[in-house]
Design a protein around this motif. Structure first.
Motif: not given
Lengths: 298, 365
Positions: A94-104, A175-187
């Motif tokens: 979640f932490v990775i996805a949360y910050y990755l979501d902000r990175v362009r 992690l890889g799987f979870q990050v991608v799913i979290f990113l989709a959720g955040l988007k």
């Protein structure tokens, strides 16, 4: 026949076609999934060594399970994999996805890098990590510890450290799987919610707690259920990092490895099936419990 | 007290300029509507006032304080979004209380303010519902309530009615106007709908391509459009705009278009005209009236044309008529409805004739 098809209503015709297409996967699932499952339930009440006929012995296998110290050890290990792996992997991803979501800049590249371990063969990764855990001069981790002046650690050779050491690459791959799913959720959360919260004067922490996390609930439920099942069924990392025996002294052995050894090491099919049935009910109970706890309020 | 000053504001997205050096003074308690076609920069301007977009150049001041670098939450503004942006997992009460809780107000004060706003907006019965259980109009009211409880210096509305059906839209228009008369807070309101702009605004700001085309009261922009764009944009049905020329005729001028009648030009336009000047002639449909029977209009203010399309509205009828190559929309009374193909006499109310210079599209009348 043709006449009777043409007399069907439009909905009726659609149903005919739907069932026609569903027939193939239904047959497949019936033969490859459901029949063996039912067979395992039956075998758990028998004694069978692959040769000869299975002999019905009632609940003897289950009685034996309750009295088997290795089974209890293995059950506790399996729970430890979930109890450690699930929260650690979810918080990290979640932490990775949360910050990755902000990175362009470099977003796609970073996302691909995080996903890569998930695509890599577990056996290959397990063996690389096995090397990393070796004593100096081979092991990288102990090399780093030595460089900064800390004592060397036994890792896979210790009954205390082996389970977390095996779990680490499993989490890393998860992690890889979870990050991608979290990113989709955040988007999927509309930007205007954040903008409204911004104008409403909510700080980052309040936005996270009261807007982001509640709106991520479906994503969270999905990830918790899928990841718990994955950690409960951990096998390939243990098998490849412990010479296939779940050692030292069964300290890393999960249920699935125990089932594998009982079935294909000792050819005790009835006893292996009983363990499988137990695993099945643990998974079922855990999943139902999680879905109930995390169900949408009201 | 809250005024909003926009001074020389410039904004671009990448290399695409969206706002070109815009100046606008909004007075305390004023209801200003920014209106224009999509892509004119009106929403971007609003979002810059809100602090959701950075200002590239120039400055925005709220109540005399420059807020270019001030976070949205510290600008003392509230915003109603086009999609309402109601938090779907919170009840109406929690949605409306969100900003107050973020401001750490005491619970009794939060309850008092939310219930007060709910009473004004007729939401009291709905406070425990979630947004998903509300109709579009109710959600719209909750979005307004969420803005109201904060008692902000400025309300910002971003196309708040565009997701509602026509009937609800006109009802909510009245609600918003009532709200403004009650709370008297400064409002900046963005819409692409000129009817909303006309009905709500104290002052209308008509924008195109990141520039202001005209600022004025609804009647000013309707009666005295300063250019062809404003003339065509404001008013429904739209003003007839015809490509023509003017010619000297004694002391005055006459104007005509290919296939059209030759009409005398009102005296107020005369000083700005030259013989043979290329113009755009503008006349609103309500000043092109169908004539049945005798009339006192001079004969050269009248013309006969063929009806192409008839649109009855009940109280009146819109008539699309053909003059040579051109088409003109006129109005007939609702009593007799002509048939397409029929010949019909029309009278021009030339006191309301607009002339625009074809070269720069500026008003000559």
């Amino acid at each position: 026949m043709r006449g009777s098809y043409e007399r069907l209503t439009i909905a009726g015709k659609q149903a005919v076609w739907a069932w026609a297409f569903l027939a193939v996967p239904l047959v497949f699932y019936g033969v490859v999934r459901f029949y063996p499952t039912a067979q395992a339930f039956y075998l758990s009440f028998t004694s069978w060594n692959l040769l000869g006929e299975a002999r019905f012995i009632g609940v003897d296998n289950y009685v034996r399970l309750t009295q088997d110290p290795v089974f209890w050890k293995v059950a506790v290990n399996s729970f430890e994999y979930v109890a450690l792996g699930l929260p650690i992997s979810l918080v990290l991803s979640f932490v990775i996805a949360y910050y990755l979501d902000r990175v362009r800049f470099g977003h796609a590249l970073l996302r691909a890098l995080y996903f890569l371990p998930h695509l890599t063969t577990a056996a290959a990764m397990a063996w690389v990590w096995r090397w990393l855990y070796q004593p100096v001069p081979v092991g990288v981790f102990n090399g780093v510890l030595a460089d900064i002046g800390l004592p060397a650690q036994p890792f896979l050779r210790s009954t205390d450290q082996a389970l977390p050491a095996v779990l680490a690459p499993a989490i890393w791959a998860m992690l890889g799987f979870q990050v991608v799913i979290f990113l989709a959720g955040l988007k999927a959360i509309p930007r205007s919610y954040y903008e409204a919260a911004d104008i409403d004067g909510a700080g980052a922490w309040r936005v996270l707690r009261e807007i982001t996390l509640p709106l991520l609930r479906p994503t969270l439920v999905f990830l918790i259920v899928i990841s718990s099942i994955a950690f409960l069924r951990i096998f390939d990392y243990v098998y490849n990092m412990t010479n296939g025996d779940g050692g030292p002294l069964d300290s890393t052995k999960p249920l699935v490895l125990s089932i594998y050894q009982t079935a294909f090491g000792r050819f005790d099919m009835g006893y292996a099936s009983a363990q499988t049935v137990v695993l099945f009910f643990i998974l079922l109970a855990l999943t139902l419990l999680q879905m109930r706890l995390l169900r949408k309020p009201r | 007290m809250a005024s909003v000053s926009i001074r020389g504001v410039v904004k671009s997205f990448g290399k695409t300029p969206v706002i070109h050096a815009l100046d606008l003074e909004i007075a305390h308690q004023e209801f200003v509507v920014l209106v224009g076609p999509s892509g004119c920069g009106k929403s971007t301007m609003l979002r810059m006032i809100a602090g959701l977009e950075d200002v590239d150049l120039g400055e925005i001041a709220i109540d005399g304080r420059v807020v270019n670098r001030v976070a949205p939450k510290d600008r003392n503004i509230a915003m109603v979004f086009q999609n309402y942006a109601l938090y779907p997992h919170m009840t109406v009460f929690r949605n409306m209380a969100f900003a107050l809780r973020a401001a750490r107000l005491p619970q009794p004060e939060i309850e008092r303010r939310v219930h007060e706003a709910a009473r004004i907006l007729g939401l009291t019965e709905l406070l425990e519902r979630r947004p998903g259980e509300l109709s579009g109009g109710q959600r719209q009211r909750v979005a307004m309530g969420r803005a109201m409880v904060r008692d902000p210096a400025v309300f910002l509305f971003d196309e708040p009615l565009s997701n509602l059906d026509a009937k609800l839209r006109s009802a909510m228009r009245t609600e918003i106007k009532k709200l403004h008369q009650t709370v008297k807070t400064t409002i900046v309101y963005v819409t692409h709908d000129q009817v909303e702009a006309m009905t709500l605004a104290d002052r209308i700001v008509i924008m195109r391509d990141g520039r202001i085309e005209q600022i004025g009261s609804p009647l000013q922009v309707f009666q005295k459009p300063t250019n062809v764009f404003v003339a065509g944009f404001i008013g429904s049905p739209a003003m007839n705009l015809l490509t023509g020329t003017v010619h000297r005729d004694g002391d005055g001028f006459r104007t005509t278009w290919p296939g059209g009648p030759t009409l005398p030009v009102p005296a107020r336009a005369v000083p700005k005209l030259t013989d043979g000047q290329a113009v755009i002639i503008g006349i609103r449909p309500e000043h092109v009236s169908a004539i049945d029977g005798p009339t006192r209009l001079p004969a050269d203010w009248q013309i006969e044309a063929e009806i192409a399309v008839v649109e009855p509205l009940g109280s009146e009828t819109l008539l699309l008529a053909r003059f040579g190559d051109h088409e003109l929309t006129g109005k007939g009374d609702g009593r007799t409805i002509p048939r397409p193909g029929q010949r019909q006499r029309f009278g021009f109310d030339l006191d309301h004739l607009h002339l625009f210079d074809r070269a720069n599209e500026r008003a000559l009348t």
